[in-house]
Design a protein around this motif. Sequence first.
Motif, PDB file in Angstrom:
ATOM      1  N   LYS A 333       0.864  -1.173   0.000  1.00 47.49           N
ATOM      2  CA  LYS A 333       0.000   0.000   0.000  1.00 47.49           C
ATOM      3  C   LYS A 333       0.904   1.228   0.000  1.00 47.49           C
ATOM      4  N   PHE A 335       2.937   4.423   0.512  1.00 43.09           N
ATOM      5  CA  PHE A 335       3.000   5.434   1.562  1.00 43.09           C
ATOM      6  C   PHE A 335       3.455   6.758   0.937  1.00 43.09           C
ATOM      7  N   GLY A 366      -3.606   4.451  -1.432  1.00 46.36           N
ATOM      8  CA  GLY A 366      -2.419   4.474  -0.587  1.00 46.36           C
ATOM      9  C   GLY A 366      -2.705   4.928   0.830  1.00 46.36           C
ATOM     10  N   HIS A 367      -1.626   5.120   1.571  1.00 44.16           N
ATOM     11  CA  HIS A 367      -1.752   5.660   2.929  1.00 44.16           C
ATOM     12  C   HIS A 367      -2.134   7.136   2.846  1.00 44.16           C
ATOM     13  N   ASN A 370       0.533  12.989   4.098  1.00 48.22           N
ATOM     14  CA  ASN A 370       0.974  13.665   5.310  1.00 48.22           C
ATOM     15  C   ASN A 370       1.238  15.149   5.040  1.00 48.22           C
TER      16      ASN A 370
END
Length: 438
Positions: A333, A335, A366-367, A370
């Motif tokens: 997955k 990041f 995906g994650h 951020n």
Amino acid sequence: MISVSKDNEDNTFRGGGGVSKDDYFATVHHISNVVRRDIYMERTLNKMCISRIVNSELVYRVLRNCCHNGSESFRFFNWARTQHPQYDPTTLEFEELLKTLAQTRCWETMWKVAQQMKTQEIPISPSVVSFIIEQYGKHGLIDQAVELFNRLKNFNCPQTTEIYNSLLYALCEVKNFQGAYALIRRMVRKGGVPDKKTYSVLVNGWCSAGKLKEAQEFLEEMSQKGFNPPVRGRDLLIDGLLNAGYIESAKGLVRKMTKEGFVPHVATFNSLAEAVCKSGELEFCIDIYHAICRLGLCPDIDTYKIMIMAASKADKVDDAIVILHRSIEDGHKPFPSLYAPILKCLCRRGQFDDAYSFFSDMKVKGHPPNRPVYTMLIKMSVRGGRFVEAGNYLVEMTELNLSPLSRNFDMVTDGLKTCGKHDLAKKIEQLEISLRGI
């Protein structure tokens, strides 16, 4: 002096004589500073009234904190033993002190401590002996390293493979390859079994001295004797060349391997790819990746991270996306640091619609993105004149509780005002006020 507050009664620390964790670790920190800096250490420690918490755990923690202060650590250890009869040192403190004294080249004091351990019948572990031998090697004291190796029986410590490897490292440090080779022969003769480090140390040493032929002959001879390394010989050679900085030689060896149909170990390929990328040869890195994958390389997550970054920097965004999709097919997955280089590459090329579409796709597959990813996307959007999209991502950040930087607000509002979007600029300014509480 340590005290236990009523608020911390339920959070007492067993190793600290019933005091709170915060008080205990603050005291350890304070004692460590005294040991490192106070000329009159013993007098200051006596005034602290800490007798009730002086035990093995406290002494070990202070010694570990003062690992760069050999003589001071020895003084503290002696103070703890002589001033506190209830304190009985364990193997843990003795060995930590030995390592500190070796690291700070307090050899004479180190041997005194080792003799104390022998007198008290406290054994020295092979890992600590290995550490000391390697310290001797780092400082070119090979005779002392050999002497310690030969005196291990006196300390009831066996000559393990780990210890052989340490002496092997020490010999290679002083370029005594003949002695290192003789040591391996002795090891085999005594029934020892070389491990991965045994091979790596000698191959790295030979490669660093530019002796690739000797390294190859050594691997072939060991193979003929039935001692095949846990990692294939060619991988060891490639690693050795990379560690020694011979990138061109490592590349040549990999080319030769691929022409013969052999695939390097994934960890070896990752090391090569990383070194080649740092040297700026991104095209070679991408080409060799595709060639080795066709031969059957099974990439891991580090491979994907290195290759996506390389392809993105080389402006080969299609390659980067293909590699990312392969990682997803392999069950990874994505990041943020995996898909951020592709986003940046698309924006740099002016393909903002593709970048925004790709970003939306990653938020699903995906994650979650951020703060650095959003910051980069906002910055690139502003540079490309996409002020409205930058503002939308700014709002999206705040909704995800990712606090934007002040300069992000400034660049977005300035851009919106420049293009006549004054109402939206005002909303962004109000959003910043509400967040900052201005």
